[in-house]
Design a protein around this motif. Structure first.
Motif, PDB file in Angstrom:
ATOM      1  N   TRP A 187      38.331  40.206  32.105  1.00  0.00           N
ATOM      2  CA  TRP A 187      37.896  40.177  33.887  1.00  0.00           C
ATOM      3  C   TRP A 187      38.175  39.040  34.651  1.00  0.00           C
ATOM      4  CZ3 TRP A 187      38.874  44.640  32.475  1.00  0.00           C
ATOM      5  CH2 TRP A 187      37.869  45.608  31.108  1.00  0.00           C
ATOM      6  N   GLU A 195      39.837  40.271  38.395  1.00  0.00           N
ATOM      7  CA  GLU A 195      40.014  39.344  39.150  1.00  0.00           C
ATOM      8  C   GLU A 195      41.125  38.302  39.873  1.00  0.00           C
ATOM      9  OE1 GLU A 195      37.480  39.653  41.179  1.00  0.00           O
ATOM     10  OE2 GLU A 195      35.607  40.754  39.399  1.00  0.00           O
ATOM     11  N   ASP A 252      33.907  47.882  28.164  1.00  0.00           N
ATOM     12  CA  ASP A 252      34.464  46.922  29.574  1.00  0.00           C
ATOM     13  C   ASP A 252      34.434  46.879  30.588  1.00  0.00           C
ATOM     14  OD1 ASP A 252      32.663  45.431  26.873  1.00  0.00           O
ATOM     15  OD2 ASP A 252      34.643  45.788  26.366  1.00  0.00           O
ATOM     16  N   GLY A 253      35.649  47.574  30.441  1.00  0.00           N
ATOM     17  CA  GLY A 253      36.439  48.278  31.561  1.00  0.00           C
ATOM     18  C   GLY A 253      36.024  48.831  32.556  1.00  0.00           C
ATOM     19  N   TRP A 277      33.061  46.538  33.841  1.00  0.00           N
ATOM     20  CA  TRP A 277      33.775  45.622  35.387  1.00  0.00           C
ATOM     21  C   TRP A 277      33.936  46.189  36.759  1.00  0.00           C
ATOM     22  CZ3 TRP A 277      39.477  46.022  37.618  1.00  0.00           C
ATOM     23  CH2 TRP A 277      38.979  44.846  39.185  1.00  0.00           C
ATOM     24  N   GLN A 306      32.674  44.811  39.778  1.00  0.00           N
ATOM     25  CA  GLN A 306      33.123  44.221  41.446  1.00  0.00           C
ATOM     26  C   GLN A 306      33.200  44.912  42.478  1.00  0.00           C
ATOM     27  OE1 GLN A 306      36.159  45.239  42.935  1.00  0.00           O
ATOM     28  NE2 GLN A 306      35.913  47.759  41.953  1.00  0.00           N
TER      29      GLN A 306
END
Length: 251
Positions: free
Chosen positions: A132, A136, A202-203, A206, A210
């Motif tokens: 991650w 970013e 997890d994805g 994120w 974000q």
């Protein structure tokens, strides 16, 4: 914005890609050639759905681009293709020469902010200890209004263990040791070193947290359109989605 790619996401395509996966280790030119064509179609369709334009004149940054298998395919689509790869042995593994290749880490891309129209990564995040941070960085280098497309293999899916599967279901370290005993060599993708446990949740977490972009889509890369609903079901998605695509528009 997935409407163009959704038309291409058929059962025939899924079976074709599945049959190519068996050649990843034995015939990488065949495997990566097919994956390159599919990747250009994926990115081209997503970009067209977002802008109503094709890739002509765009700059596409491929994070973890390896030896540049995708270069010709993106070039034929009219894009300037720039691969970034941290491992020099990977960059030269296929004997290819890509003029715009950059050696650098996805965790600290040597690219200025707001520089590229599309930042893309295919089957790399599962090989990064801090995926991650990489995501970013991918958003940072993407122009406002541009697309970040992150596609990665889920650990609990059938291909999560790569060449050590399906024994990864019993643990990554066990699968690696078993591969070593059976073949007499270390796996290329070593659990805890170059292969990590990364899931759909997890994805999606994120993407939700974000703040640099707007999430436009999340879907299984290799599934037919009628199976995309699996992404919405916890637990099931970890086992059956196989490869998750996250599409984010940079603000």
């Amino acid at each position: 914005m997935t409407r163009y790619f959704a038309r291409r996401a058929t059962l025939k395509r899924s079976f074709g890609l599945l049959s190519d996966f068996r050649y990843e280790q034995t015939d990488p030119d065949l495997f990566y050639g097919a994956l390159a064509r599919d990747s250009v179609e994926l990115i081209g369709d997503l970009y067209r759905g977002h802008t109503e334009r094709d890739l002509t004149g765009t700059t596409v940054l491929d994070v973890g681009g390896g030896p540049g298998y995708f270069a010709d395919a993106f070039g034929r689509a009219g894009a300037r293709y720039v691969p970034v790869e941290p491992d020099p042995s990977e960059m030269h593994a296929a004997g290819l020469s890509v003029g715009d290749s950059i050696r650098g880490s996805g965790l600290a891309l040597p690219i200025r902010s707001d520089a590229v129209d599309v930042c893309f990564s295919s089957n790399v995040a599962e090989h990064v200890a801090q995926p991650w941070v990489m995501a970013e960085e991918m958003l940072r280098v993407t122009k406002p209004g541009g697309l970040m497309v992150l596609s990665y293999t889920l650990w609990w899916g059938p291909f999560g263990g790569h060449e050590t599967g399906p024994w990864h279901y019993l643990g990554g370290e066990y699968a690696a040791r078993r591969y070593q005993r059976r073949t007499g060599k270390e796996p290329k993708n070593r659990f805890g070193v170059s292969l990590f446990d990364i899931g759909a949740k997890d994805g999606l977490r994120w993407a939700k947290t974000q703040t640099a972009g707007d999430v436009l889509a999340a879907f299984p890369r290799y599934h037919p359109r009628w199976a995309w609903w699996m992404v919405k079901i916890p637990v099931l998605r970890e086992l059956l989605v196989s490869n998750l695509v996250l599409v984010v528009r940079k603000r």
